[in-house]
Each structure stands twice: as C-alpha cells, then as structure tokens.
Design an enzyme around this catalytic site. Structure first.
Site, PDB file in Angstrom:
ATOM      1  CD  GLU A 122      39.268  22.160 -58.273  1.00 11.11           C
ATOM      2  OE1 GLU A 122      38.795  22.439 -57.009  1.00 11.11           O
ATOM      3  OE2 GLU A 122      39.213  21.259 -58.871  1.00 11.11           O
ATOM      4  CD  GLU A 142      43.577  19.237 -55.362  1.00 15.33           C
ATOM      5  OE1 GLU A 142      44.839  19.494 -55.423  1.00 15.33           O
ATOM      6  OE2 GLU A 142      42.766  20.279 -55.716  1.00 15.33           O
TER       7      GLU A 142
HETATM    8  C1  1HE Z   1      43.631  25.848 -43.613  1.00 18.13           C
HETATM    9  C2  1HE Z   1      43.852  25.455 -45.306  1.00 18.13           C
HETATM   10  C3  1HE Z   1      42.930  24.596 -45.806  1.00 18.13           C
HETATM   11  C4  1HE Z   1      45.339  26.799 -44.289  1.00 18.13           C
HETATM   12  N1  1HE Z   1      41.843  24.186 -45.177  1.00 18.13           N
HETATM   13  N2  1HE Z   1      42.541  25.434 -43.201  1.00 18.13           N
HETATM   14  N3  1HE Z   1      45.134  22.852 -50.257  1.00 18.13           N
HETATM   15  C5  1HE Z   1      46.258  22.617 -49.648  1.00 18.13           C
HETATM   16  O1  1HE Z   1      46.645  21.469 -49.419  1.00 18.13           O
HETATM   17  C6  1HE Z   1      46.908  23.530 -49.045  1.00 18.13           C
HETATM   18  C7  1HE Z   1      46.824  23.675 -47.435  1.00 18.13           C
HETATM   19  N4  1HE Z   1      47.740  24.900 -46.991  1.00 18.13           N
HETATM   20  C8  1HE Z   1      48.732  25.059 -46.834  1.00 18.13           C
HETATM   21  O2  1HE Z   1      49.618  24.363 -47.468  1.00 18.13           O
HETATM   22  C9  1HE Z   1      49.405  26.329 -46.149  1.00 18.13           C
HETATM   23  O3  1HE Z   1      48.370  26.723 -45.211  1.00 18.13           O
HETATM   24  C10 1HE Z   1      49.526  27.665 -47.174  1.00 18.13           C
HETATM   25  C11 1HE Z   1      50.728  27.346 -48.079  1.00 18.13           C
HETATM   26  C12 1HE Z   1      48.174  27.881 -47.868  1.00 18.13           C
HETATM   27  C13 1HE Z   1      49.882  28.705 -46.193  1.00 18.13           C
HETATM   28  O4  1HE Z   1      50.901  28.446 -45.400  1.00 18.13           O
HETATM   29  P1  1HE Z   1      51.032  29.410 -44.044  1.00 18.13           P
HETATM   30  O5  1HE Z   1      52.408  28.905 -43.383  1.00 18.13           O
HETATM   31  O6  1HE Z   1      51.064  30.686 -44.328  1.00 18.13           O
HETATM   32  O7  1HE Z   1      49.962  29.027 -43.136  1.00 18.13           O
HETATM   33  P2  1HE Z   1      49.466  27.818 -42.164  1.00 18.13           P
HETATM   34  O8  1HE Z   1      50.356  27.800 -40.778  1.00 18.13           O
HETATM   35  O9  1HE Z   1      49.714  26.420 -42.770  1.00 18.13           O
HETATM   36  O10 1HE Z   1      47.853  27.976 -41.934  1.00 18.13           O
HETATM   37  C14 1HE Z   1      47.265  28.885 -41.336  1.00 18.13           C
HETATM   38  C15 1HE Z   1      45.987  28.617 -40.819  1.00 18.13           C
HETATM   39  O11 1HE Z   1      45.094  28.380 -42.035  1.00 18.13           O
HETATM   40  C16 1HE Z   1      45.922  27.388 -40.145  1.00 18.13           C
HETATM   41  O12 1HE Z   1      44.728  27.403 -39.180  1.00 18.13           O
HETATM   42  P3  1HE Z   1      45.140  27.640 -37.651  1.00 18.13           P
HETATM   43  O13 1HE Z   1      43.868  27.525 -36.889  1.00 18.13           O
HETATM   44  O14 1HE Z   1      46.106  26.597 -37.278  1.00 18.13           O
HETATM   45  O15 1HE Z   1      45.852  29.005 -37.486  1.00 18.13           O
HETATM   46  C17 1HE Z   1      45.607  26.437 -41.165  1.00 18.13           C
HETATM   47  O16 1HE Z   1      44.968  25.029 -40.534  1.00 18.13           O
HETATM   48  C18 1HE Z   1      44.591  27.119 -42.114  1.00 18.13           C
HETATM   49  N5  1HE Z   1      44.682  26.475 -43.300  1.00 18.13           N
HETATM   50  N6  1HE Z   1      45.011  26.027 -45.303  1.00 18.13           N
HETATM   51  C19 1HE Z   1      41.738  24.477 -43.647  1.00 18.13           C
HETATM   52  N7  1HE Z   1      42.850  24.374 -46.842  1.00 18.13           N
HETATM   53  C20 1HE Z   1      36.710  20.258 -54.264  1.00 18.13           C
HETATM   54  S1  1HE Z   1      37.934  19.384 -54.138  1.00 18.13           S
HETATM   55  C21 1HE Z   1      39.093  20.655 -53.887  1.00 18.13           C
HETATM   56  C22 1HE Z   1      40.404  20.121 -53.662  1.00 18.13           C
HETATM   57  C23 1HE Z   1      41.439  21.071 -52.690  1.00 18.13           C
HETATM   58  O17 1HE Z   1      41.280  21.857 -52.604  1.00 18.13           O
HETATM   59  S2  1HE Z   1      42.511  20.129 -51.632  1.00 18.13           S
HETATM   60  C24 1HE Z   1      43.127  21.380 -50.606  1.00 18.13           C
HETATM   61  C25 1HE Z   1      44.307  21.680 -51.125  1.00 18.13           C
END
Ligand code: 1HE
Length: 268
Positions: A122, A142
């Site tokens: 977005e 989502e």
């Molecule tokens: C996060 C987030 C997040 C990572 N919010 N903390 N978005 C998603 O569903 C995407 C969610 N994220 C992922 O699928 C993956 O994290 C990634 C593909 C982006 C990256 O993978 P990777 O293996 O490099 O990293 P990871 O181990 O999953 O995450 C590393 C850290 O980033 C980890 O935190 P830590 O404290 O445990 O080290 C994760 O929790 C953190 N992290 N992504 C919070 N999204 C107005 S409405 C909008 C609607 C949306 O955007 S829905 C979200 C969609």
C-alpha cells in the site's frame, strides 16, 4: 531553497538531504522488517505534509535491510487489541500519509527489495514510480492473517493491476515477482543490481524538471483521474494555463526555438 533544518526531528525514518534537493527517506526498522507502527506512519505524515513547502525536489523512499516493508506492525496491532473505532483512526492516518505522498506534488520514487507486502505494498503503491530488483516480491497476506487491507490497496493496487487480480492476490495469497510484476504494473523498472541506485538516478533526473511542472505531474494527474472526463478536461486546461505559462519555462522554450535544446530521439 531546501529547509534542511526541517528534517532533524525524525526517529523512525532516516532522512538524507542531498544538495540537488533530492531526499532519501528510509524506513529504518530493519530488525522488524520495517513493519509500519503508528510512530512511523506519523513521521511519514510529517515528512510528506511538508515536503513541497520545505523545497524537496524529489524523494527516494527506501527500506533499510533486506526487505522494503512487511506492512502493518502486526505485533503492535495484536498487543493494542484495538477497538473498531481505534483501528479506523489508525487507517485514516495511513491514508493521510499516503495521500500526502500521491497528491503532494513532489515525485516519490520507491526503491524496493525483498518483501513489499500488505501495507508495504500500500505504501509503495502511493509512490509515483516503483523500482524493483531481483529479490523483490509483492503480496497481500491479509487474507491469510484474518484481516483486510486498510491503507488504500483496494484503490491503488486495483488501479495498478486491476480489481480481479487484486482480489486474486488477497484471496489466494498470490505472490508476484520478477518481470511478471513489471508486466502487470506493480513496478515500472526492474534492475539486475540494487533497486536503490536506479531509484536515485530517476529521482535526480526528476529533480531537474521545474518544480511547478513536477507539482502538476505528481498531484494534478491523480486528482484529474478522480474526476469525470468532462471535469478532468476542464481542470487539465486550468492546470496547463498555470504551468505552461510559468516564467521559469520561458528559457526552456526559447532554447527549443533557438535549436539549442535537446531533441527527442529513440533510445540507442
Ligand atoms: C514484524 C512484521 C510485521 C516481521 N509486524 N513485526 N504483512 C505480513 O503478513 C508480513 C509479515 N512478515 C513476514 O511474513 C516476514 O516477517 C517477512 C517475509 C517480511 C520477513 O521474513 P524474515 O524471515 O526475514 O523475518 P521474521 O523472522 O519473520 O521477522 C523478523 C522480525 O520482524 C520478527 O521480530 P522478532 O522481534 O521476533 O525478531 C518479526 O516479528 C518482525 N516482523 N514482519 C510486526 N508485519 C492498514 S492495514 C494493513 C494490513 C497489513 O499490512 S497486514 C500485514 C501483512
């Protein structure tokens, strides 16, 4: 004149101001894959609300680390356990930021790598130009997370790739990458090396245009597209009346008339 002091108060964004008026704005939470928490969105509102007024000529919007942006900070959202009313207002701040980008009159070039997902897509789709590289991938997770888009994907992603493809992306969790993503319209450029280098090259080139011309390109086109054809044609004439008679354009027009200006030629 670029008001460099205006860019000192940011904590979530790293802002690098260059001498030609190009600003590099970097989402700077790589350990959280640049997930958008409320504080980051407020800084985006602040930066893009003042960009034109502060003399910014063009922006490269980048993400630190291997991923451009993982979208909504899902952990913050889960911990806050928001009410419908509260989350509506979260989304309205996202719209404030992204509308200021799209309609703000300053060219915004997004440099994309790794995940450009959910709210990250977005955000990217509010930029005027998207540059991707070989690592970049786009998705709307989502549907699988039990939530819905709230930062404009229904409008801007639909606009880029069409409503049916957007529905398929969110319903199926479909991922687009590589040349397919360019062919669909998710990005306009794909690079072999870092997308950032190409994005900066494009921002430098955009910054050479007259600011009022860029203002029309990066504000009026979006507004005009929201209007009926009749109204858009009328409003386009008004915008052209202002832009095409600006004193700063006379030297460029004179150079063309005197045959000293570059001609438009096909690429080599
Ligand atoms: C996060 C987030 C997040 C990572 N919010 N903390 N978005 C998603 O569903 C995407 C969610 N994220 C992922 O699928 C993956 O994290 C990634 C593909 C982006 C990256 O993978 P990777 O293996 O490099 O990293 P990871 O181990 O999953 O995450 C590393 C850290 O980033 C980890 O935190 P830590 O404290 O445990 O080290 C994760 O929790 C953190 N992290 N992504 C919070 N999204 C107005 S409405 C909008 C609607 C949306 O955007 S829905 C979200 C969609």
């Amino acid at each position: 004149m670029l008001a460099k002091d205006s860019f000192n108060s940011y904590e979530k964004l790293a802002i690098d101001v260059r001498d030609n008026g190009v600003c590099i704005v970097t989402l700077n939470r790589p350990s959280k894959r640049n997930a958008l928490d409320t504080a980051t969105v407020e800084e985006l509102v602040q930066f893009f609300s003042g960009a034109h007024r502060n003399g910014v000529k063009a922006v490269v919007l980048a993400g630190a680390g291997d991923h451009f942006c993982a979208g909504l900070d899902l952990v913050e959202h889960w911990k806050e356990d928001r009410s419908p009313d509260e989350f509506m207002h979260v989304c309205l701040r996202w719209h404030e930021a992204f509308n200021k980008m799209e309609y703000g009159g300053v060219p915004v070039i997004a440099a994309l790598q790794g995940a450009v997902v959910g709210g990250g897509l977005e955000l990217a789709s509010a930029a005027h130009i998207r540059v991707m590289d070989q690592t970049t991938y786009f998705a709307l997770p989502e549907g699988q997370r039990g939530i819905f888009t709230g930062g404009g994907a229904t409008i801007r992603v639909s606009d880029l790739i069409g409503k049916s493809r957007m529905i398929d992306m969110i319903l199926m969790g479909r991922v687009y990458q590589g040349q397919d993503a360019v062919d669909l319209g998710l990005a306009q450029y794909i690079t072999e090396g870092a997308s950032f280098d190409k994005a900066l090259e494009l921002a430098d080139r955009a910054a050479e245009n007259l600011p009022l011309t860029n203002y029309a390109i990066c504000s009026a086109i979006s507004h005009l597209n929201n209007m009926s054809g009749m109204d858009a044609a009328y409003a386009e004439a008004v915008v052209a009346g202002v832009v095409n008679t600006q004193p700063a354009a006379r030297a460029r027009l004179e150079a063309f008339a005197n045959k000293t200006a570059a001609r438009v030629r096909p690429n080599d």
